[in-house]
Enzyme design. Structure first.
Site, PDB file in Angstrom:
ATOM      1  N   GLU A 226       0.836  -1.206   0.000  1.00  0.00           N
ATOM      2  CA  GLU A 226       0.000   0.000   0.000  1.00  0.00           C
ATOM      3  C   GLU A 226       0.869   1.254   0.000  1.00  0.00           C
ATOM      4  OE1 GLU A 226      -2.371   1.678  -0.587  1.00  0.00           O
ATOM      5  OE2 GLU A 226      -4.162   1.308   0.575  1.00  0.00           O
ATOM      6  N   ASP A 227       0.266   2.363  -0.403  1.00  0.00           N
ATOM      7  CA  ASP A 227       0.991   3.624  -0.347  1.00  0.00           C
ATOM      8  C   ASP A 227       1.011   4.208   1.064  1.00  0.00           C
ATOM      9  OD1 ASP A 227      -1.751   4.154  -0.380  1.00  0.00           O
ATOM     10  OD2 ASP A 227      -1.680   5.560  -2.056  1.00  0.00           O
TER      11      ASP A 227
ATOM     12  N   ASP B 164      -3.711   5.386   6.828  1.00  0.00           N
ATOM     13  CA  ASP B 164      -4.158   6.615   7.479  1.00  0.00           C
ATOM     14  C   ASP B 164      -5.059   6.209   8.649  1.00  0.00           C
ATOM     15  OD1 ASP B 164      -4.592   9.392   7.756  1.00  0.00           O
ATOM     16  OD2 ASP B 164      -6.276   9.375   6.378  1.00  0.00           O
TER      17      ASP B 164
ATOM     18  N   PHE C 195      -1.078  16.172   4.630  1.00  0.00           N
ATOM     19  CA  PHE C 195      -1.519  15.557   3.376  1.00  0.00           C
ATOM     20  C   PHE C 195      -0.337  15.491   2.405  1.00  0.00           C
ATOM     21  CE2 PHE C 195      -3.645  14.896  -0.605  1.00  0.00           C
ATOM     22  CZ  PHE C 195      -4.605  13.957  -0.243  1.00  0.00           C
TER      23      PHE C 195
ATOM     24  N   ARG D 241       0.912  11.912  -8.625  1.00  0.00           N
ATOM     25  CA  ARG D 241       1.320  10.530  -8.329  1.00  0.00           C
ATOM     26  C   ARG D 241       2.723  10.240  -8.840  1.00  0.00           C
ATOM     27  NH1 ARG D 241      -3.213   7.565  -6.598  1.00  0.00           N
ATOM     28  NH2 ARG D 241      -5.193   8.145  -7.533  1.00  0.00           N
TER      29      ARG D 241
HETATM   30  P1  IMP Z   1      -7.675   4.985   5.351  1.00  0.00           P
HETATM   31  O1  IMP Z   1      -8.787   4.009   5.124  1.00  0.00           O
HETATM   32  O2  IMP Z   1      -8.140   6.184   6.141  1.00  0.00           O
HETATM   33  O3  IMP Z   1      -6.455   4.370   5.983  1.00  0.00           O
HETATM   34  O4  IMP Z   1      -7.355   5.594   3.940  1.00  0.00           O
HETATM   35  C1  IMP Z   1      -6.262   5.276   3.239  1.00  0.00           C
HETATM   36  C2  IMP Z   1      -6.330   5.901   1.860  1.00  0.00           C
HETATM   37  O5  IMP Z   1      -6.594   7.315   1.931  1.00  0.00           O
HETATM   38  C3  IMP Z   1      -5.000   5.762   1.186  1.00  0.00           C
HETATM   39  O6  IMP Z   1      -4.891   4.553   0.486  1.00  0.00           O
HETATM   40  C4  IMP Z   1      -4.944   6.974   0.308  1.00  0.00           C
HETATM   41  O7  IMP Z   1      -5.562   6.694  -0.930  1.00  0.00           O
HETATM   42  C5  IMP Z   1      -5.761   8.019   1.037  1.00  0.00           C
HETATM   43  N1  IMP Z   1      -4.881   8.936   1.798  1.00  0.00           N
HETATM   44  C6  IMP Z   1      -4.750   9.017   3.136  1.00  0.00           C
HETATM   45  N2  IMP Z   1      -3.860   9.969   3.487  1.00  0.00           N
HETATM   46  C7  IMP Z   1      -3.409  10.507   2.332  1.00  0.00           C
HETATM   47  C8  IMP Z   1      -2.461  11.544   2.014  1.00  0.00           C
HETATM   48  O8  IMP Z   1      -1.822  12.177   2.872  1.00  0.00           O
HETATM   49  N3  IMP Z   1      -2.272  11.810   0.692  1.00  0.00           N
HETATM   50  C9  IMP Z   1      -2.932  11.149  -0.302  1.00  0.00           C
HETATM   51  N4  IMP Z   1      -3.823  10.178  -0.058  1.00  0.00           N
HETATM   52  C10 IMP Z   1      -4.060   9.854   1.243  1.00  0.00           C
HETATM   53 MG    MG Z   2      -4.335   3.814  -1.305  1.00  0.00          MG
END
Ligand code: IMP
Ligand code: MG
Length: 180
Positions: A102-103, A106, A155, A168
């Site tokens: 994963e990238d 969060d 962010f 990206r």
């Molecule tokens: P989560 O379900 O809240 O953990 O969301 C994760 C997803 O939110 C990631 O896979 C990203 O696509 C997006 N995301 C969360 N933080 C960032 C950020 O700082 N920059 C860009 N995308 C983010």
């Molecule tokens: Mg993602």
């Protein structure tokens, strides 16, 4: 009516060289862990793709790849935990060593859903590797096995991460700064 556009600046948070060094380190750790056994990388589209490709090149056990895409319903900035699979894997993962790539983690809601979903398909092992982690944002309990960098609650874009589908392709991790 005149439209006022905000101009964005990207502040470098983690330079390209640092990302590359860390990706090599994780590649070594992953290779040592699987001890010659094949690992099946499940890359989470779209953000995870850049990291997956870089990491795959640093792994020296046999690697295969598959891709999955999930969309999380939310209010724009917060994911809700209600997740829809928009592209499923091409191949079954039963009996395979699966490493999800994963990238960023969060809130953890998306990953928590995804990991449960994959677990039900009976892989031989299931581990998670993320380039970035924002631990202070965690809501859902997700165990991360490999983390590139822990970052503050900002962010970020680049290395797969987008702001409105842009940035990206930046080879470094940056913070979006808006100035009027
Ligand atoms: P989560 O379900 O809240 O953990 O969301 C994760 C997803 O939110 C990631 O896979 C990203 O696509 C997006 N995301 C969360 N933080 C960032 C950020 O700082 N920059 C860009 N995308 C983010
Ligand atoms: Mg993602």
């Amino acid at each position: 009516m005149e439209e006022k556009r905000l101009s964005e600046k990207i502040r470098v948070l983690i330079p390209e060289e640092e990302v590359e060094i860390r990706v090599r380190e994780i590649g070594r750790e992953v290779s040592e862990f699987y001890q010659g056994e094949p690992v099946h990388l499940v890359s989470v589209l779209k953000g995870g793709v850049f990291f997956t490709c870089a990491l795959a090149k640093q792994i020296c056990v046999p690697v295969s790849l598959d891709f999955m895409s999930v969309s999380s319903y939310g209010n724009g900035t917060e994911s809700s935990g209600i997740v829809k699979v928009t592209k499923d894997l091409d191949e079954p993962i039963e009996g395979r060593h699966v490493l999800v790539v994963e990238d960023i983690v969060d809130s953890g809601r998306t990953l928590s859903y995804l990991l449960e979903n994959l677990k039900s398909r009976k892989p031989k092992s299931l581990r998670l590797c993320t380039l970035l982690d924002k631990p202070m944002r965690r809501v859902a309990d997700v165990h991360v096995d490999y983390t590139g960098f822990e970052i503050p609650d900002e962010f970020v874009v680049g290395y797969g991460l987008d702001y409105m589908q842009r940035y990206r392709n930046l080879p470094y991790i940056g913070v979006v700064e808006l100035d009027a």
